[in-house]
Scaffold this active site. Structure first.
Site, short mmCIF file in Angstrom:
data_model
loop_
_atom_site.label_atom_id
_atom_site.label_comp_id
_atom_site.label_asym_id
_atom_site.label_seq_id
_atom_site.Cartn_x
_atom_site.Cartn_y
_atom_site.Cartn_z
N ILE A 152 0.84 -1.21 0.00
CA ILE A 152 0.00 0.00 0.00
C ILE A 152 0.88 1.25 0.00
CG2 ILE A 152 -1.72 1.33 1.31
CD1 ILE A 152 -2.81 -1.42 2.33
N ASP A 171 11.18 1.38 7.23
CA ASP A 171 10.55 0.06 7.22
C ASP A 171 11.37 -0.85 8.14
OD1 ASP A 171 8.49 -1.59 5.30
OD2 ASP A 171 10.13 -2.85 6.03
N ARG A 230 -4.21 0.98 10.66
CA ARG A 230 -4.94 0.35 11.75
C ARG A 230 -5.02 1.32 12.92
NH1 ARG A 230 -7.07 -2.44 8.98
NH2 ARG A 230 -7.31 -4.68 8.95
N ASP A 254 -8.81 7.04 8.93
CA ASP A 254 -9.81 6.10 8.42
C ASP A 254 -10.01 4.95 9.41
OD1 ASP A 254 -11.57 5.09 6.32
OD2 ASP A 254 -10.07 3.52 6.00
N GLU A 259 -13.59 0.66 16.95
CA GLU A 259 -14.46 0.89 15.79
C GLU A 259 -15.80 0.21 15.99
OE1 GLU A 259 -12.40 -0.05 12.15
OE2 GLU A 259 -10.73 1.25 12.66
N HIS A 277 -13.41 3.70 8.20
CA HIS A 277 -12.68 2.50 7.76
C HIS A 277 -13.16 2.02 6.37
CE1 HIS A 277 -10.31 -1.24 9.32
NE2 HIS A 277 -10.13 -1.05 8.02
N GLY A 279 -11.11 2.20 3.55
CA GLY A 279 -9.95 2.11 2.66
C GLY A 279 -10.15 1.14 1.50
C1 MLT Z 1 -8.02 -4.41 5.29
O1 MLT Z 1 -7.37 -4.84 6.24
O2 MLT Z 1 -8.15 -5.07 4.25
C2 MLT Z 1 -8.63 -3.06 5.33
O3 MLT Z 1 -8.43 -2.42 6.53
C3 MLT Z 1 -10.03 -3.01 4.87
C4 MLT Z 1 -11.07 -3.60 5.77
O4 MLT Z 1 -10.81 -4.08 6.85
O5 MLT Z 1 -12.24 -3.56 5.39
#
Ligand code: MLT
Length: 303
Positions: A152, A171, A230, A254, A259, A277, A279
């Site tokens: 990503i 990283d 996250r 996001d 959550e 959330h 993404g």
């Molecule tokens: C993921 O881990 O793929 C993303 O955060 C998307 C999600 O959890 O819906």
């Protein structure tokens, strides 16, 4: 014939493909109590983020019919995956499918917190015309620091470069081969040099947040933060404090420590751009996730 439970649903074309291959896919959502009763009627369980696959459920699955859990997404933090593997249940995810969607949302949020897109939209709907209050900054020629340089982050880096940004990254694997157009730096340098910081790492509970008070203190004044990775990798309390003091000029979130989030002070902050959330929530990503998921199911049971 396999029986597959997609407890959080699945893209219709993937359901069709598996059905066309002669398998049965159930897309009903079962709460944990019912799920525990039903799970051994299935060979595979597919989840997104709503269904938690914790020890309690894994203990019911152990030694039973269901041998595979697939997280239709990247993060597997809703699955006790080490425990599952110990009990003979394979855990897979779909790491290749959602990178572009998450990267685009990240860039969208960077624009939002630079140009007050969310808040000015909101105040205009309330009849306000706050032109003077919403003087922003450009992304071009700014330094974007990426924490984590996986799939990503690399998609974010490409897009940011095209916008004229300088991209640096850190990283845990160190400098990565094949990405010489982006500069590897240690965390200290990333914190002190970046105008924007975006995180692309998993949350590891035992390690706690990657950005807390100490890290905010080490950043440039007026830094902008994006977290579409996250909740938990950024300490919300420390972030709010840094927003209130002006140290952080904007934050785009996001994902949240909890959550749905209950942190109203944070999401209502005028310099915060918040999304629930989403993404990977695009038609394209969900379609690709569906394909990656059914391929994983079919190859697992062919082995
Ligand atoms: C993921 O881990 O793929 C993303 O955060 C998307 C999600 O959890 O819906």
């Amino acid at each position: 014939m396999l029986r597959i439970l997609a407890n959080d649903g699945m893209d219709a074309s993937a359901v069709k493909h598996l059905s066309d291959c002669g398998h049965e896919v159930v897309t009903t959502f079962y709460e944990l109590d019912v799920l525990k009763e039903k799970i051994n009627e299935f060979d595979a369980l597919i989840v997104r983020s709503a269904t938690k696959v914790r020890k309690e459920l894994i203990d019911v699955m152990a030694g039973g019919r269901c041998k595979l859990v697939i997280r239709a997404g990247v993060g597997i933090d809703n699955i006790d995956h080490v425990y599952a593997e110990e009990k003979g249940i394979a855990v897979r995810n779909t790491p290749n499918s959602s990178s572009a969607s998450v990267a685009e949302l990240t860039i969208g949020h960077m624009f939002a917190i630079s140009r007050f897109i969310g808040i000015s939209n909101y105040t205009m709907r309330n009849g306000e015309w706050n032109k003077k209050a919403y003087s922003g900054v450009e992304l071009g020629e700014k330094t974007l620091g990426l924490i984590g340089f996986g799939r990503i982050a690399r998609e974010v880096a490409k897009r940011a470069k095209a916008l004229g940004m300088d991209v640096i990254y850190t990283d845990h694997l160190g400098k990565l081969e094949g990405f010489d157009e982006f500069k590897f730096v240690e965390m200290d340098e990333l914190l002190s040099e970046s105008d924007y910081i975006s995180l692309h790492i998993p949350f590891i509970k035992e390690m706690g947040p990657t950005l807390g008070e100490e890290q905010f203190a080490a950043m440039k004044d007026g830094v902008r933060i994006v977290n579409a990775a996250r909740g938990g990798v950024v300490c919300e309390k420390a972030l709010l404090k840094a927003l209130n003091s002006g140290k952080v000029a904007g934050a785009a979130l996001d994902v949240f420590e909890q959550e749905p989030t209950l942190n109203e002070e944070l999401i209502n902050h005028p310099n915060v751009s918040a999304t629930p959330h989403i993404g990977a929530s695009t038609a394209e990503a969900q379609k690709r996730i569906g394909v990656e998921t059914y391929r994983t199911v079919l190859s697992f049971f062919e082995e």
